[in-house]
Enzyme design. Sequence first.
Site, PDB file in Angstrom:
ATOM      1  N   CYS A   2       4.211 -12.164   3.790  1.00  0.00           N
ATOM      2  CA  CYS A   2       4.055 -12.983   4.879  1.00  0.00           C
ATOM      3  C   CYS A   2       4.798 -12.723   6.227  1.00  0.00           C
ATOM      4  O   CYS A   2       6.000 -12.054   6.109  1.00  0.00           O
ATOM      5  CB  CYS A   2       4.440 -14.730   4.572  1.00  0.00           C
ATOM      6  SG  CYS A   2       3.556 -15.221   3.029  1.00  0.00           S
ATOM      7  N   ARG A  27       2.504  -5.485   6.957  1.00  0.00           N
ATOM      8  CA  ARG A  27       3.118  -6.039   5.749  1.00  0.00           C
ATOM      9  C   ARG A  27       2.528  -6.571   4.610  1.00  0.00           C
ATOM     10  O   ARG A  27       2.762  -6.712   3.579  1.00  0.00           O
ATOM     11  CB  ARG A  27       4.081  -7.235   6.344  1.00  0.00           C
ATOM     12  CG  ARG A  27       5.272  -6.763   7.256  1.00  0.00           C
ATOM     13  CD  ARG A  27       5.691  -8.042   8.055  1.00  0.00           C
ATOM     14  NE  ARG A  27       6.349  -9.055   7.103  1.00  0.00           N
ATOM     15  CZ  ARG A  27       7.689  -8.900   6.907  1.00  0.00           C
ATOM     16  NH1 ARG A  27       8.374  -8.091   7.762  1.00  0.00           N
ATOM     17  NH2 ARG A  27       8.232  -9.711   5.956  1.00  0.00           N
ATOM     18  N   TRP A  72       0.493 -14.148   2.727  1.00  0.00           N
ATOM     19  CA  TRP A  72       0.215 -13.362   1.533  1.00  0.00           C
ATOM     20  C   TRP A  72       0.494 -14.215   0.453  1.00  0.00           C
ATOM     21  O   TRP A  72       1.499 -14.905   0.087  1.00  0.00           O
ATOM     22  CB  TRP A  72       1.160 -11.994   1.202  1.00  0.00           C
ATOM     23  CG  TRP A  72       1.073 -11.317   0.048  1.00  0.00           C
ATOM     24  CD1 TRP A  72       0.357 -10.115   0.248  1.00  0.00           C
ATOM     25  CD2 TRP A  72       1.944 -11.283  -1.226  1.00  0.00           C
ATOM     26  NE1 TRP A  72       0.525  -9.375  -1.079  1.00  0.00           N
ATOM     27  CE2 TRP A  72       1.156 -10.142  -1.869  1.00  0.00           C
ATOM     28  CE3 TRP A  72       2.476 -12.191  -1.760  1.00  0.00           C
ATOM     29  CZ2 TRP A  72       1.664  -9.983  -3.163  1.00  0.00           C
ATOM     30  CZ3 TRP A  72       2.951 -11.811  -3.095  1.00  0.00           C
ATOM     31  CH2 TRP A  72       2.466 -10.745  -3.758  1.00  0.00           C
ATOM     32  N   ASN A  98       7.451 -18.477   5.010  1.00  0.00           N
ATOM     33  CA  ASN A  98       7.682 -17.290   4.081  1.00  0.00           C
ATOM     34  C   ASN A  98       8.398 -17.597   3.083  1.00  0.00           C
ATOM     35  O   ASN A  98       9.708 -18.295   3.296  1.00  0.00           O
ATOM     36  CB  ASN A  98       8.065 -16.136   4.846  1.00  0.00           C
ATOM     37  CG  ASN A  98       7.282 -15.557   5.843  1.00  0.00           C
ATOM     38  OD1 ASN A  98       6.172 -16.022   5.983  1.00  0.00           O
ATOM     39  ND2 ASN A  98       7.890 -14.281   6.858  1.00  0.00           N
ATOM     40  N   GLY A  99       8.315 -17.037   1.732  1.00  0.00           N
ATOM     41  CA  GLY A  99       8.917 -17.552   0.508  1.00  0.00           C
ATOM     42  C   GLY A  99       8.399 -18.369  -0.283  1.00  0.00           C
ATOM     43  O   GLY A  99       7.227 -18.456  -0.487  1.00  0.00           O
ATOM     44  N   GLU A 483       6.043   9.487  -8.444  1.00  0.00           N
ATOM     45  CA  GLU A 483       5.979   9.117  -7.006  1.00  0.00           C
ATOM     46  C   GLU A 483       4.470   9.411  -6.820  1.00  0.00           C
ATOM     47  O   GLU A 483       3.755   8.571  -6.041  1.00  0.00           O
ATOM     48  CB  GLU A 483       7.020   9.599  -6.206  1.00  0.00           C
ATOM     49  CG  GLU A 483       6.731   9.565  -4.474  1.00  0.00           C
ATOM     50  CD  GLU A 483       6.741   7.995  -4.165  1.00  0.00           C
ATOM     51  OE1 GLU A 483       7.060   7.158  -4.919  1.00  0.00           O
ATOM     52  OE2 GLU A 483       6.144   7.596  -3.230  1.00  0.00           O
ATOM     53  N   LYS A 487       1.596   6.847  -5.555  1.00  0.00           N
ATOM     54  CA  LYS A 487       0.770   7.020  -4.090  1.00  0.00           C
ATOM     55  C   LYS A 487      -0.584   6.802  -4.456  1.00  0.00           C
ATOM     56  O   LYS A 487      -1.369   6.003  -3.796  1.00  0.00           O
ATOM     57  CB  LYS A 487       1.167   8.095  -3.554  1.00  0.00           C
ATOM     58  CG  LYS A 487       2.561   8.442  -2.848  1.00  0.00           C
ATOM     59  CD  LYS A 487       2.688   7.442  -1.705  1.00  0.00           C
ATOM     60  CE  LYS A 487       3.284   6.068  -1.817  1.00  0.00           C
ATOM     61  NZ  LYS A 487       4.628   5.923  -2.090  1.00  0.00           N
ATOM     62  N   GLU A 490      -1.791   3.036  -5.468  1.00  0.00           N
ATOM     63  CA  GLU A 490      -1.523   2.205  -4.408  1.00  0.00           C
ATOM     64  C   GLU A 490      -2.762   2.149  -3.385  1.00  0.00           C
ATOM     65  O   GLU A 490      -3.265   1.089  -3.158  1.00  0.00           O
ATOM     66  CB  GLU A 490      -0.206   2.396  -3.588  1.00  0.00           C
ATOM     67  CG  GLU A 490       1.042   1.897  -4.156  1.00  0.00           C
ATOM     68  CD  GLU A 490       2.046   2.207  -3.025  1.00  0.00           C
ATOM     69  OE1 GLU A 490       2.596   1.175  -2.704  1.00  0.00           O
ATOM     70  OE2 GLU A 490       2.218   3.392  -2.657  1.00  0.00           O
ATOM     71  N   HIS A 506       3.531  13.245 -26.816  1.00  0.00           N
ATOM     72  CA  HIS A 506       3.804  12.093 -27.696  1.00  0.00           C
ATOM     73  C   HIS A 506       2.903  10.884 -27.290  1.00  0.00           C
ATOM     74  O   HIS A 506       3.519   9.759 -27.673  1.00  0.00           O
ATOM     75  CB  HIS A 506       5.427  11.600 -27.365  1.00  0.00           C
ATOM     76  CG  HIS A 506       6.403  12.659 -27.421  1.00  0.00           C
ATOM     77  ND1 HIS A 506       6.668  13.070 -29.026  1.00  0.00           N
ATOM     78  CD2 HIS A 506       7.160  13.773 -26.859  1.00  0.00           C
ATOM     79  CE1 HIS A 506       7.554  14.138 -28.945  1.00  0.00           C
ATOM     80  NE2 HIS A 506       7.639  14.300 -27.628  1.00  0.00           N
ATOM     81  N   LYS A 605       4.085  -4.653   2.372  1.00  0.00           N
ATOM     82  CA  LYS A 605       5.121  -3.538   2.546  1.00  0.00           C
ATOM     83  C   LYS A 605       6.364  -3.983   2.334  1.00  0.00           C
ATOM     84  O   LYS A 605       7.192  -3.269   1.746  1.00  0.00           O
ATOM     85  CB  LYS A 605       5.248  -3.525   4.264  1.00  0.00           C
ATOM     86  CG  LYS A 605       6.063  -2.271   4.844  1.00  0.00           C
ATOM     87  CD  LYS A 605       5.633  -1.033   4.209  1.00  0.00           C
ATOM     88  CE  LYS A 605       6.514   0.159   4.496  1.00  0.00           C
ATOM     89  NZ  LYS A 605       6.503   1.230   3.812  1.00  0.00           N
TER      90      LYS A 605
HETATM   91  C1  AGP Z   1       5.806   2.390  -1.906  1.00  0.00           C
HETATM   92  O1  AGP Z   1       4.886   3.010  -1.556  1.00  0.00           O
HETATM   93  C2  AGP Z   1       5.513   0.856  -2.120  1.00  0.00           C
HETATM   94  N1  AGP Z   1       4.837   0.360  -1.405  1.00  0.00           N
HETATM   95  C3  AGP Z   1       6.577  -0.063  -2.896  1.00  0.00           C
HETATM   96  O2  AGP Z   1       6.823   0.465  -4.208  1.00  0.00           O
HETATM   97  C4  AGP Z   1       8.105   0.060  -2.046  1.00  0.00           C
HETATM   98  O3  AGP Z   1       8.845   1.231  -2.190  1.00  0.00           O
HETATM   99  C5  AGP Z   1       9.012  -0.946  -2.740  1.00  0.00           C
HETATM  100  O4  AGP Z   1       8.370  -2.327  -2.724  1.00  0.00           O
HETATM  101  C6  AGP Z   1      10.352  -1.137  -2.599  1.00  0.00           C
HETATM  102  O5  AGP Z   1      10.614  -1.696  -1.170  1.00  0.00           O
HETATM  103  P1  AGP Z   1      11.729  -1.319  -0.123  1.00  0.00           P
HETATM  104  O6  AGP Z   1      12.119   0.422  -0.279  1.00  0.00           O
HETATM  105  O7  AGP Z   1      11.601  -1.736   1.147  1.00  0.00           O
HETATM  106  O8  AGP Z   1      12.676  -1.986  -0.862  1.00  0.00           O
END
Ligand code: AGP
Length: 610
Positions: A2, A27, A72, A98-99, A483, A487, A490, A506, A605
Amino acid sequence: MCGIVGYVGDKQASKIIIEGLKRLEYRGYDSAGIAVINGQLSIKKGKGKVASLEKMIGSGEKGSIGIGHTRWATHGEPNDINSHPHTIESGKLAIVHNGIIENYNTLKKKLSEQGYTFYSQTDTEVVAKLIESFLEKDASSLKKAVQLALHQVHGTYGIAVLHSDFPNQIVVARKGSPLLLGVGDGEMLIASDASAVAAYTDKVVYLDDGEIAVITKDNYTVESADHIELSKEVHELTLSLEEIEKGGYDHFMLKEIFEQPKAISDCLRGRIDPDKGTVTLGGIDSIMDKLVNANRIIIAACGTSWHSGLVGEYLFEYLAKVPVEVEYASEFRYKEQLIGEGDVMIVISQSGETADTLAALRAAKERGALVIGVVNVVGSTIARETDAGVYIHAGPEIGVASTKAFTAQVTVLTMMAIKLGLSKNAITIKEAKKLISELAKIPQKIEEILQNTSEIERISNLFSYAPNFLYLGRSYSFPVALEGALKLKEISYIHAEGYPAAEMKHGPIALIDEMMPVVVIAATHHTNDKMISNIEEVRARKGRIIAITTPKNDEVGDLAEFSSIIPETMDVFSPLLSVIPLQLLSYYIAVNRGCNVDQPRNLAKSVTVE
Ligand code: AGP
């Protein structure tokens, strides 16, 4: 997650708030809304994008004080009613939040018994009615009513409250969810993220947990939880508008992928000396003794930052010969927390606001460990709460999928590992000189990869249909495999898994057939022979091999059906190069599949709820 924006001044508040909300779109959100006072309080809100909200408002929304929100969903599905701002029966109050209010059900029950009616499924509406209940008893101060309401609330919040009986002020409060004040000339702003105020002021005041502030057009006051008026430091924002715009690229993610040579140069600038073989990191100088004598290092982070932590584990163990454990910050709290004095925790976070990472940091500090931050956003909560730290200086990262933050985090961890290795005599000056000279060449080598993206684009076009992907790597390339898979998941919504290559036999090998693309990261030399065996195993089952490899690993290139060749470097630096084609692969596939690259569904984000 949010986002909150607010404005009070002489200008048309709705315009400034809409612009601010657009800056916060990255975000991640599902609904948007705004409340403005122009004689009366008026609220416009709904499920969907800020652009729809803008249309809903047209040019008609006058008034020079207001608050806005991007939601959100946590409590209640994304719909018009659950969108913020929330209000009270008289329509005089608006609140954005927010929260998460953890005891909202109990409070809701009590308030319902007192005759309050609820229209949404949100926890936020409860706070609105709670404030109203205190105003009904004493209508002299909105701030007091908010304070009393917040005393009854358990959970986390960043809130902004507007009331038409107090038409010149916005009351804001924070606990666990970031909020800042933007101090202008005859105008004041509030926001959950500095990018929303950067166009209007470069002076900001960060609120700390438990604080409440009242802002008017010419003034602000901040009080601590125990009602003491505070004189807060005014920070200067270094954020430029250019940095938070797309600058000719189709997406922020693509811009950020291409910014990596600059981001890493900025991260290295003034910190390494290849001739002397030294690393200077001002932010950890004062705690170097403790770091040198640490029993062990625990790295805590989430998502991509956790992956860079895994690279860090290899780096610290190899270069500084110190034992390292890497924890998901979210899981750290559920373990027996056998951490204390003599241990060092490194928390890694791009945003500096990730709730789980913050919780791990606080738990480690409580038990007497030294906590070091590796953070991008200057002035963020994690940056402020750690004992020491090193900023990654990657510049604002707007794309939800983290790219330049990953490489800049790994760069910082590399510098820290070299510095620690030198201090512990685990490496010699001669070795450090060699390492640092090569590290200095990394930006140029990334540039070389980015200058020719045609092969990775071709591979992306061929595999955009695939429903599953497997990513394999060993040693430094294992976190890169994780990673790369993250990507792809996501932003293209393709199921992808990263594995240590040897683990394939395995279990995951059962998945391999002629439909399965297998991305093999064969960028380190000490694991080359073993990777070749894994490639053969995949080939024998007709899997489609896409290799990320180097000119010297030519056998890999020969065996793979497709390869992306990256420049040679020392094995320790290979993640900084091998991740680039993987970022591009996921980007091009997502674009081919018509996905919203910068704002993938359901993602935020900065994840500010636990
Ligand atoms: C990565 O592409 C993500 N969107 C997510 O995993 C991110 O790295 C994670 O939420 C951690 O965020 P931060 O680095 O702001 O703590």
